[in-house]
Scaffold this active site. Structure first.
Site, PDB file in Angstrom:
ATOM      1  N   LYS A   1      19.758 -26.912 -47.208  1.00  0.00           N
ATOM      2  CA  LYS A   1      20.910 -26.398 -47.963  1.00  0.00           C
ATOM      3  C   LYS A   1      21.370 -27.413 -49.004  1.00  0.00           C
ATOM      4  CE  LYS A   1      25.666 -24.737 -47.211  1.00  0.00           C
ATOM      5  NZ  LYS A   1      26.674 -24.349 -46.195  1.00  0.00           N
TER       6      LYS A   1
ATOM      7  N   SER B   1      28.273 -19.781 -47.163  1.00  0.00           N
ATOM      8  CA  SER B   1      27.677 -20.493 -48.278  1.00  0.00           C
ATOM      9  C   SER B   1      26.207 -20.867 -48.062  1.00  0.00           C
ATOM     10  CB  SER B   1      28.469 -21.786 -48.547  1.00  0.00           C
ATOM     11  OG  SER B   1      28.450 -22.644 -47.409  1.00  0.00           O
TER      12      SER B   1
ATOM     13  N   SER C   1      29.967 -19.935 -42.743  1.00  0.00           N
ATOM     14  CA  SER C   1      28.901 -20.170 -43.715  1.00  0.00           C
ATOM     15  C   SER C   1      27.505 -20.286 -43.122  1.00  0.00           C
ATOM     16  CB  SER C   1      29.203 -21.435 -44.529  1.00  0.00           C
ATOM     17  OG  SER C   1      30.246 -21.193 -45.440  1.00  0.00           O
TER      18      SER C   1
END
Length: 450
Positions: free
Chosen positions: A80, A155, A179
Site C-alpha cells: 500500500k 483507503s 480501510s
C-alpha cells in the site's frame, strides 16, 4: 504447475523453496498479469520491474547456495502506498508527496524484506488514506475487478483490487475507520485489522515526513490476502515492537488453534443500532449463522450493552483532536471534553472485553452496502433504494477502531450482480491467533472462490 498467480503467498513460498518454480519465474508471471489487468484497474501505481528482477535473481542465487532468507523468500508482492519504502516512491495519494522517495524503509517494508519478500510496487489509495474510495489527484481512481464502474473501496482499495485480480499474492493495509475491511469486502478477499498498537506505525505516512503524527489512536496495520493462512503468515512477520514505535507492547505470538465448530460460541448481529444494511448482506449473515449452527456452533443474536451513539460521539471527539491542525479553532474539543471522551473510551472497551469473555467472536456486516458506483466523496449512497449519508458506510467498522479490537474479514458469497460479500469476525483484544482460528472454521465452511 498451475498458474503461478493463482497460488497463495504461502504456496508460492513453498514452491520456490522446493525448486518447483524460481523467484524469477514467479516474478515474470506476476509482471505479465499486471500488464494484462492493471491498465483497466489502476490498482498498482508504482512498479519497479528492474529492481524486482535483480532481487529475484539474487533470491534464486541465494537459494542455490543453500541460503533461505525467510518465510517469504523470493515471493513478489505489492505494498500500500502509505508504507515508506527505501528508494521507491511513497505518496499516500497526497500531491505534496507526489515525488517523495524515502531514504529508509518503514517497519512494515523492512520486516517483509527481512522475511525474503520482493516489493515490486505500490498500490493506490485515497488522498492521505482518508476516504472509503481509492481516488487521488496523483494517480486517479482504482476500479473494482468485479465491475469497473464500481469502487474497490478505500483507503487500501488498490491493495484489495490487486489481490482480487491476482496481480499480487499479499498486501499490507492500514485502517483508521475501515480501510482494510471495506476494500476486502468490496473485492472479495481476506483482511485482518489487528489490535491497535499490535503492529508498529513507524514509516506509515498519512502525514508529511517529519511532521507531528496526527493520529496516535485508532489506526491499525494489517494484511490483506487470499487465504487465512496468508493472513497468519503476514501477521507473524509484521507484529511486535520495533524500537521506534514505543506504544507497541511485547505481546508474544502464539499458535493459531485448530478449532471445531462445536467448540464455538458465536454472537451475531445483522447490523448495529442506527446503521442500515442491504438485504443481501443481512441474508448472507443469517445464512452463515445457520451454517455454523448446522456445523455444531452455538450462535445467538447478541450485542454488548453499549450505547453506540455515545461511542460515535466519543470517537468524533478523539478524531477532532487528532485533526486539530486542519479544523477551525472553534471546532477543536476542549480538554474536559477530551477527558470525558477518554473516560467513555475506557468504559466501552471494558464492556466489549466482558462480552468477549462470554462469546468467542461477533459475526456482523463489514459495510451497509456492497461495492457502490464511483462517485464524489460525500455523495449519498443507496441502501436498497433508500438514500443514506456517505459516511454511514463506516458505521460497522469505525466502532472497532475506537475500541481497538481485532477483526478478520472473510469473503462469503456474492450478490446477484456478482459483487462480493465479506463478513466480519470480531474478537478479543490481543488475541488475533484465536480470531484467525475462528476465521479458518468459516473458510472451511465457505471456501474462497474467485
Amino acid at each position: 504447475m498451475q498458474d503461478l498467480t493463482s497460488l497463495t503467498a504461502t504456496q508460492l513460498a513453498f514452491a520456490i523453496r522446493e525448486g518447483q518454480a524460481s523467484a524469477v519465474e514467479v516474478l515474470d508471471a506476476y509482471l505479465a498479469r499486471i500488464a494484462e489487468r492493471n491498465p483497466a484497474l489502476n490498482a498498482i501505481v508504482t512498479l519497479d520491474e528492474e529492481g524486482s528482477r535483480r532481487r529475484a535473481e539474487e533470491s534464486d542465487a541465494a537459494l542455490a547456495r543453500g541460503e533461505l532468507w525467510g518465510p517469504l523468500h523470493g515471493v513478489p508482492m505489492t505494498l500500500k502506498d502509505g508504507h515508506a519504502t527505501a528508494g521507491m516512491r511513497t505518496t499516500s495519494g497526497y500531491p505534496p508527496l507526489a515525488n517523495y522517495v524515502p531514504s529508509e524503509d518503514g517497519t512494515v517494508a523492512a520486516r517483509l524484506k527481512e522475511a525474503g519478500a520482493i516489493i515490486i510496487g505500490k498500490t493506490n489509495v485515497s488522498t492521505r488514506l482518508r476516504d472509503i474510495q481509492s481516488n487521488n489527484d496523483i494517480f486517479g481512481r482504482t476500479n473494482n475487478p468485479y465491475n469497473l464502474e464500481r469502487t474497490s473501496g478505500g483507503s487500501s482499495g488498490g491493495a484489495a483490487a490487486a489481490l482480487a485480480a491476482h496481480m499480487t499474492p499479499l498486501e499490507i493495509g492500514s485502517d483508521l475507520a475501515g480501510s482494510i475491511r471495506i476494500p476486502a469486502h468490496f473485492c472479495g478477499v481476506y483482511g485482518l485489522k489487528t489490535t491497535e498498537y499490535r503492529v508498529p506505525m513507524h514509516g506509515h505516512i498519512p502525514d508529511l515526513p517529519g511532521a507531528v503524527r496526527s493520529h496516535r489512536q485508532m489506526w491499525s496495520i494489517g494484511p490483506l490476502a487470499r487465504s487465512v493462512e496468508d493472513l497468519e503468515l503476514a501477521f507473524r512477520i509484521i507484529a511486535g515492537p520495533d524500537g521506534h514505535d514505543h506504544a507497541v507492547p511485547p505481546i508474544p505470538l502464539r499458535e493459531v488453534p485448530h478449532l471445531l465448530p462445536g467448540e464455538l460460541r458465536i454472537a451475531m448481529s445483522p447490523t448495529f443500532p442506527g446503521v442500515p444494511v442491504a438485504g443481501d448482506i443481512r441474508d448472507a449473515l443469517h445464512n452463515v449463522a445457520a451454517e455454523l449452527e448446522r456445523a455444531g456452533a452455538q450462535v445467538e443474536e447478541k450485542l454488548p450493552d453499549v450505547d453506540f451513539r455515545e461511542l460515535a460521539r466519543a470517537r468524533t471527539v478523539l478524531s477532532d483532536v487528532m485533526d486539530y491542525d486542519e479544523a477551525p479553532r472553534e471546532e477543536v474539543p476542549t480538554v474536559p471534553e477530551l477527558y470525558a471522551a477518554l473516560h467513555r473510551h475506557d468504559a466501552i472497551i471494558t464492556a466489549w472485553e466482558a462480552f468477549f469473555g462470554e462469546w468467542d467472536a461477533l459475526l456482523c456486516p463489514v459495510c451497509m452496502v456492497t461495492a457502490f458506483p464511483h462517485c464524489p466523496t460525500d455523495t449519498p449512497l443507496q441502501v436498497d433504494g433508500v438514500t443514506v449519508n456517505y459516511w454511514r458506510a463506516v458505521g460497522h467498522t469505525a466502532p472497532f477502531n475506537f475500541t481497538g479490537h481485532p477483526v478478520v474479514v472473510v469473503p462469503i458469497s456474492r450478490v446477484r450482480e456478482g459483487l462480493p460479500i465479506g463478513l466480519k469476525v470480531v474478537g478479543k483484544r490481543w488475541d488475533e491467533e484465536r480470531l484467525l482460528g475462528i476465521a479458518r472454521v468459516l473458510e472451511d465452511i465457505f471456501p474462497h472462490t474467485e
